[in-house]
Design an enzyme around this catalytic site. Sequence first.
Site, PDB file in Angstrom:
ATOM      1  CG  ASP A  65      76.816  42.878  68.655  1.00 28.94           C
ATOM      2  OD1 ASP A  65      77.422  42.029  69.146  1.00 28.94           O
ATOM      3  OD2 ASP A  65      77.548  43.811  68.135  1.00 28.94           O
TER       4      ASP A  65
HETATM    5  N1  DQQ Z   1      79.570  42.711  66.489  1.00 30.71           N
HETATM    6  C1  DQQ Z   1      80.325  43.586  67.058  1.00 30.71           C
HETATM    7  C2  DQQ Z   1      80.116  45.021  66.523  1.00 30.71           C
HETATM    8  C3  DQQ Z   1      79.711  44.469  65.066  1.00 30.71           C
HETATM    9  C4  DQQ Z   1      78.862  43.157  65.205  1.00 30.71           C
HETATM   10  C5  DQQ Z   1      80.306  43.609  68.663  1.00 30.71           C
HETATM   11  C6  DQQ Z   1      79.236  42.110  64.128  1.00 30.71           C
HETATM   12  O1  DQQ Z   1      81.312  45.740  66.299  1.00 30.71           O
HETATM   13  O2  DQQ Z   1      78.864  45.448  64.436  1.00 30.71           O
HETATM   14  O3  DQQ Z   1      80.123  42.260  68.996  1.00 30.71           O
HETATM   15  O4  DQQ Z   1      78.303  41.182  64.491  1.00 30.71           O
END
Ligand code: DQQ
Length: 585
Positions: A65
């Site tokens: 992300d």
């Molecule tokens: N990636 C998810 C999120 C979390 C993060 C979404 C963890 O919900 O915070 O891809 O790497």
Amino acid sequence: MMMGDSRISSFLLSILLFCLALIDNIGVEASHHVYIHLQNYTPRKINKLLRTTYHFQPKKHWMNDPNGPMYYKGLYHLFYQYNPKGSVWGNIVWGHSVSTDLINWQPLDPAIHPSKKFDKFGCWSGSATILPGDKPIMIYTGITDEENTQVQAFAEPDDYEDPYLEKWVRPSSGNPIIEPDEKDMNKTAFRDPSTAWLGPDGEWRLVVGGRMEEKGIAHLYKSKDFKKWTKAEDPLHSKEGTGMWECPDFYPVNLTGQNGMDTSSNGNGVIHVLKVSLDEKRYEYYTIGMYNTDKDKFTPDKTKSIDGPGGLRYDYGNFYASKTFYDPSRNRRVLWGWVNESDSSDDDVGKGWAGIMAFPRKVWLDGGGKQLIQWPVDEIKMLRGNNATMNETKIGKGMHVRSRGTTANQADVEVTFSFPSLDKAEKFDPSWNSMEAHELCELKGSSVEGGVGPFGLLTLTSPKFEEYTPVFYRIFKTVDNSYKTLMCTETGRSSLKNKAGYKPTYGGFVNIDLSTKEISLRTLIDHSVIESFAAGGKTCITARVYPSIALHKDSNLYVFNNGTEIVTIKSFTAWNMNRPYQMNN
Ligand code: DQQ
């Protein structure tokens, strides 16, 4: 070996495999698959063959992300979920890079590592807010224990004078700032705080993604001083049957024009967008609607879009956990989204890298007010080199025309198609109304002859057509004599080698008025990513592909038509794209 020995050894082998499978599934699953035995593995050499050039990616290892994007003192900052030790998800820290132009990226040391009591087991996604006095602050999700308990913590720059914001501090006093309320909240489904906005009453608000059974929730929190946060009685919005909402993003858009606005802006001429990332479906949808500041409620406008998985998507391909930010230097809102790999985790470990960002997109409301428009930020033009054009060319059924003089695996292509009439458009069978766009693309693929369409681009095509990835349109006529335009990207024949990978057909409808009998397509091709924008940015599809023959000079670009109606290439330009001078190296 005696019979008995071989039985014993196969018994031992099955025990070993069983243990490995167990190891794979132990640990904090979050929404990412956990491969514990691969998390710290780095190959001796990074395989650069299919790395992208002008799409953001770290020098090596795993990225997911985008976190806390912002513009500060002349620099764009992008933080991202990063595994510094391997190319599968794990060991997550906040990678950090800066840029003056959203094209060239300078890597800095990771900004946040798990180390505090409130984030010892993970520093997950979060967002930046610029507080009055030009003071950025991050709010992110900390994992506090092995049970995956999620809290929200803040980090602030050590030195506001430093435009690079290299050092971030997470004071122990005051952190975490938001904890799940034990009584009625799911503490393992409580993450990804949004950028905060200031209400007319002078109080700050932010949302945190959540879930209660199958209801997706944007929990709302309020604060007068940004330190003490109180949960509002009701969420900003929630929806039954959607599952966990990850990475909620809530922002205002102008009803007219393309300018963006600060996340706290509101008033006449403004409407709001709420985007959520659906953990169960692994895609995102957004709704456009009214934000009532007295009641602190967002109500999606049902006349504009569906509130649920069938709703509007930024991208109908591989695009997740996205986040926007307001760029005051150019008065625009910019969208970042994570584009995962589509090959296997073993391939990723072998390559030594995994995960890229989609090219940053400017977002604004379409003139009709019913959807957003997305378009690669203008700075992309800095990378355009020589171009190949085509004269007005008619293409009949079964024809394909090659674009010569294009570096076909590193290009920015803009093409406009026209057709003399829509009379030959295929009938849209009403039973297809229950199908999703991608299912219709599967049924009516690029090789299935049509009336008006399929026509479009054959990207990353090998000399003998063993490998190719079509991006195309097909136009249908409905029973009430209106038209439906389908956009598809097919990855099934993209690679002879990538056998274990995911090779789906993606699809989305394009809400376009066809009275001009024209439609445009823009496609960014960058080795292993094909990112396409229909009709000026109304529908987008991003796909990952891993050609094994369509490489370097053996990678070609064609325009094709497989419909009975002749299609004219009205204009066509393919720019060879230069490499940014710095991409995190
Ligand atoms: N990636 C998810 C999120 C979390 C993060 C979404 C963890 O919900 O915070 O891809 O790497």
